[in-house]
Design an enzyme around this catalytic site. Structure first.
Site, PDB file in Angstrom:
ATOM      1  N   GLY A  60       0.696  -1.282  -0.186  1.00 51.31           N
ATOM      2  CA  GLY A  60       0.132   0.179   0.015  1.00 51.31           C
ATOM      3  C   GLY A  60       0.825   1.343   0.077  1.00 51.31           C
ATOM      4  O   GLY A  60       0.672   2.261  -0.617  1.00 51.31           O
ATOM      5  N   CYS A  61       1.852   1.118   0.616  1.00 53.42           N
ATOM      6  CA  CYS A  61       2.827   2.449   0.856  1.00 53.42           C
ATOM      7  C   CYS A  61       3.494   2.697  -0.375  1.00 53.42           C
ATOM      8  O   CYS A  61       3.656   3.800  -0.712  1.00 53.42           O
ATOM      9  CB  CYS A  61       3.677   2.259   2.150  1.00 53.42           C
ATOM     10  SG  CYS A  61       2.715   2.101   3.540  1.00 53.42           S
TER      11      CYS A  61
END
Length: 155
Positions: free
Chosen positions: A46-47
């Site tokens: 996600g990051c």
């Protein structure tokens, strides 16, 4: 968790960047507005998606006179690897003791797969040159974070 909101003064901070150099919010604000985005951990799916979206939007953000500062509790060495691996073109900062995250109110209880733990909440703050938060971004998916920010900036 008492998270800062639009109208609040942003806490001034100085943190180490991916090159182990001090970066201060105050210096960045001299150049224009600053997007401070908090993300849980470098090199996680996600990051990475979120960071790459900002990377690909850098030209537009530059035109709008916005500096991007990504903050996580990762150590400096990990930030450098994250930047190299994904060719990130903005500054990442290490907040290992989460003091800045605490000051912004983004450190607190999280739940994941039935576990409860303290961690960094994924929030972003647009800070005007006078140090006032003009907008808090808290409703977005990692893949369209950059677009939510750009849409807001373009009004």
């Amino acid at each position: 968790m008492n998270t800062l909101k639009a109208g609040d003064k942003a806490p001034l901070f100085t943190l180490k960047n991916q090159n182990d150099e001090n970066v201060s919010l105050q210096d960045c604000l001299k150049k224009g507005r600053v997007l401070v985005y908090f993300y849980p951990k470098a090199m996680t799916p996600g990051c990475t998606v979120q960071a790459c979206g900002l990377r690909d939007s850098k030209a537009e953000l530059d035109e709008l006179n916005v500096t991007v500062l990504g903050i996580s509790i990762d150590p400096v060495a990990r930030l450098g690897k994250f930047i190299d691996k994904h060719e990130l073109n903005f500054t990442l900062l290490s907040d290992e003791d989460h003091a800045v995250a605490d000051a912004f109110g983004v450190w607190g209880e999280k739940k994941f797969m039935g576990k409860v733990y303290d961690g960094l909440h994924r929030l972003s703050f647009l800070i005007d040159q006078d140090g006032t938060i003009s907008h808090r971004f808290d409703k977005f998916k990692t893949k369209d974070h950059h677009q939510v920010v750009l849409d807001y900036l373009k009004g």
